[in-house]
Structure formats: structure tokens, C-alpha cells
Design a protein around this motif. Structure first.
Motif, short mmCIF file in Angstrom:
data_model
loop_
_atom_site.label_atom_id
_atom_site.label_comp_id
_atom_site.label_asym_id
_atom_site.label_seq_id
_atom_site.Cartn_x
_atom_site.Cartn_y
_atom_site.Cartn_z
N ARG A 156 44.91 44.97 48.67
CA ARG A 156 46.31 45.21 48.31
C ARG A 156 46.61 46.68 48.59
NH1 ARG A 156 46.82 41.95 42.48
NH2 ARG A 156 46.20 39.91 43.32
N ARG A 211 47.24 44.93 37.27
CA ARG A 211 47.53 43.59 37.79
C ARG A 211 46.34 43.06 38.60
NH1 ARG A 211 52.05 44.76 39.91
NH2 ARG A 211 53.22 44.24 38.02
N ASP A 250 44.24 39.65 37.79
CA ASP A 250 44.14 38.61 38.81
C ASP A 250 42.69 38.32 39.18
OD1 ASP A 250 46.87 38.46 38.80
OD2 ASP A 250 47.16 39.58 40.67
N ASN A 262 41.07 36.33 36.48
CA ASN A 262 41.59 34.96 36.46
C ASN A 262 40.94 34.07 37.52
OD1 ASN A 262 43.30 35.29 34.29
ND2 ASN A 262 45.09 35.77 35.53
N ARG A 263 40.29 34.68 38.51
CA ARG A 263 39.62 33.91 39.55
C ARG A 263 38.18 33.53 39.18
NH1 ARG A 263 41.97 37.60 44.63
NH2 ARG A 263 44.18 37.16 44.18
#
Length: 356
Positions: free
Chosen positions: A321, A340, A344, A347-348
Motif C-alpha cells: 500500500r 488500518r 486488515d 483479519n486475514r
């Protein structure tokens, strides 16, 4: 109407900051005492042990038991600081300055939430980050996401800084390798503590700049899936000291004098060779590359874009990113993007089975 190139402004800001910090005579350069002699040769051998086979040979790491003190607590959160003897082996311990023998961590966690329903991320220090405060500010807002923050004070930094060292300007090249190797050992032990003793459901490791290089190494060597988040980080320290702004803050003449018959051109080549030991693209691909998120800056004067892309290419399945800015401005302005990415990446990952 005057058109302002914002990207150029960010890049120039990096160079202005770098000139103030690294190019004035008021500031001591990096490696003013040279290479580190026999210690450097010894460390080069030990650093090579970090490559692929080392991951299987050194797990579990040395067990640590931090001695915790509560700094403050509210109805919803608690901040503790812990001290533990560095878990590195005796050879490394002998090479470390006495001030660095004890590791220090800050641990910010939500209250009244079971650890197996929480995540915790170990935050590693970037160049010049001597205290806990900046990384605690980065991690603090993540409490509402049930994500705890563990902040490690690096050897040679903060209260672990040798008495003869000024600021973050390491005295020898060997100190840089030693700082990295010990940080990796300590971070691996902290992750093991979070997994086994504390019982967290998910874990991660992140860092900015130099801390991102170390975080990538730790994530690479971890035997189970872990969120890995290098922020504004090169794929190797050689990029930072031989290509980026830090090359202007390096004591090349001292290194030349310490290298006997080396020309200045040969000194730079030797630096590239020594620091190639920190090339993370040579490390194993992490167990969950989809939980690796690199965050790079579009106009970074310290870390060129090609280095970030080289990093990502070596680990297929990872994500890059970009934030708009330079190294300094992104460090100051883009903490929300870093947070963020942490959320993220975590969450993976799958939650650990707490019944096991």
C-alpha cells in the motif's frame, strides 16, 4: 497560477530533515569508530545463521518471564512495563554493551477481555525511536478493536544505550548487526510468550523503517501464521545506508581508515556486502504471506520505491500500500493508514483454537 509539486515538497522535506540531523558538524555520524574489528567478522557468521535452516533449528526460542509493573490503568485499559534478561545466547551477550543486557517492554492491553479473543502486535523501533511513546500512540486507538500493543525497546536505544554513544548514532557497523540480531531474538521470544503464556488468539509484528526490516525478519522466521507489517521499510539496510539519505550521515572516512588499504569506493562496496546480510528477500516466505502488508511512501528520500517493490516481489501473496508523502511526513501524518494495515493483516489470520 503556480503549480506546486507536492511530492517534490515531501522529498525535499526529507532532505532538509536529513541535512539537519545527519550532515551538520554538531551531529556525530554513524559508525565513527569504524567496522568493529573481530566482532564484525564474528557477527557476520552469526547473522548468516538467520537464513532458512535457522527457522527450524531455533524454535521454541529461549523462554522469558518479564517482571511487570503497572504504569496506569483505567476502567477499560492497562499499561504495564516489563523487564527481562535478553534471551540471546552467551556469545551475543558478551558482544552486547552491559547497558543492553536487560530488555524493556511496554504492554498496553484492554481489560476484561479474554486474551484468546484478542490480538497483540509487537512494535519494533525505527532508527532514533528511543522511547515507548510514539509506538504506544500508534497502538492506543487499536484497543477499541481488541488489539493490544507490545513495544520493545531496542538494544543500543533508550535506557539500553551505551554510555559512549550519542543519540542513535551507533559507534561501529558491528553494532548495527548486533542490534538487529538481538532485536530479532527478543521479538521472537515475546511472540512465543504471547502465544504460549499469555494465550493471545492472534499475534503480529510491525515496525517503521529499520523496525520494519526487523519485523519482516521476525515474521519470516515465525513457525506459525503471524501478521507482518513493515512500514516505510527497505528490503535491506544496505539500501538505507548506501542509497538513501543516511549515506550522508555515515562516517565513510573513519571506515576507510579502519579498513587499512581500502579506497573510499571499496569502503562503500564493503558496506554493501556486510549489510547484504540484512537482505530480507533472502529469508523464507512467511507462513501466511496474505497477512503481510507493506506500507511505502510515494516520495521517500530515505527508502526508494524500488526497494519496497523488491520486497513484495520476493514474497508472493503479500500486499503493498502507498501513502502520499516522504519518510518524515508519512511518519507524522499517516498513522491511520498504518493502523488500518494492522487491522486488515490481523483479519486475514484465523483465530487460534483456545480449546487446544
Amino acid at each position: 497560477m503556480v503549480t506546486v509539486n507536492v511530492g517534490l515538497l515531501h522529498y525535499v522535506l526529507d532532505h532538509i530533515y536529513g541535512a539537519c540531523v545527519h550532515r551538520t558538524k554538531l551531529s556525530t555520524p554513524f559508525f565513527s569508530r569504524g567496522w568493529g574489528g573481530a566482532k564484525l567478522d564474528h557477527l557476520e557468521t552469526m547473522i548468516k545463521q538467520l537464513f532458512p535452516d535457522f527457522a527450524a533449528q531455533n524454535w521454541p526460542p529461549a523462554v522469558i518471564q518479564p517482571n511487570w509493573t503497572t504504569v496506569w490503568e483505567t476502567k477499560t485499559a492497562c499499561l504495564k512495563e516489563g523487564v527481562f534478561r535478553t534471551p540471546c545466547d552467551e556469545q551475543l551477550l558478551e558482544a552486547l554493551p552491559p547497558e543492553s543486557h536487560n530488555a524493556r517492554v511496554a504492554f498496553l492491553a484492554p481489560k476484561f477481555v479474554s486474551p484468546h479473543k484478542m490480538a497483540c502486535v509487537v512494535h519494533l523501533a525505527g532508527t532514533g525511536d528511543h522511547t515507548f511513546e510514539r509506538r504506544l500512540r500508534l497502538g492506543g486507538p487499536l484497543l477499541k478493536e481488541n488489539i493490544a500493543t507490545m513495544v520493545l525497546e531496542s538494544p543500543f536505544y533508550g535506557q539500553r544505550r551505551p554510555s559512549l554513544q550519542r543519540g542513535s548514532k551507533l559507534l561501529c557497523v558491528s553494532d548495527l548487526l548486533l542490534l538487529g540480531r538481538v532485536t530479532i531474538d527478543e521479538a521472537r521470544s515475546l511472540l512465543y510468550w504471547l502465544d504460549s503464556d499469555a494465550g493471545f488468539g492472534k499475534t503480529g509484528v510491525c515496525g517503521l523503517s529499520m523496525g520494519g526490516v526487523h519485523a519482516a525478519m521476525v515474521g519470516s522466521l515465525h513457525p506459525t501464521p503471524v501478521a507482518t507489517l513493515p512500514f516505510l521499510s527497505p528490503h535491506s539496510a544496505a539500501v538505507a545506508f548506501c542509497e538513501g539519505i543516511l549515506k550522508h550521515g555515515t562516517a565513510w572516512n573513519a571506515l576507510k581508515e579502519d579498513g587499512a588499504s581500502l579506497t573510499l569506493e571499496e569502503v562503500r562496496e564493503r558496506m554493501r556486502s556486510v549489510l547484504s546480510l540484512t537482505d530480507v528477500t533472502r529469508f523464507p516466505i512467511p507462513k501466511s504471506p496474505e497477512a503481510v502488508i507493506f506500507v511505502g511512501a510515494t516520495d521517500d528520500g530515505y527508502i526508494p520505491k524500488h526497494s519496497v517493490l523488491q520486497f513484495q516481489k520476493a514474497w508472493p501473496g503479500s500486499e503493498v500500500r502507498w501513502v502520499t508523502g516522504g519518510h518524515v511526513s508519512s511518519f507524522l501524518l499517516h498513522n491511520d493508514e498504518f493502523r488500518r494495515a494492522i487491522v486488515d493483516a490481523l483479519n486475514r489470520l484465523q483465530w487460534k483454537d483456545s480449546s487446544l
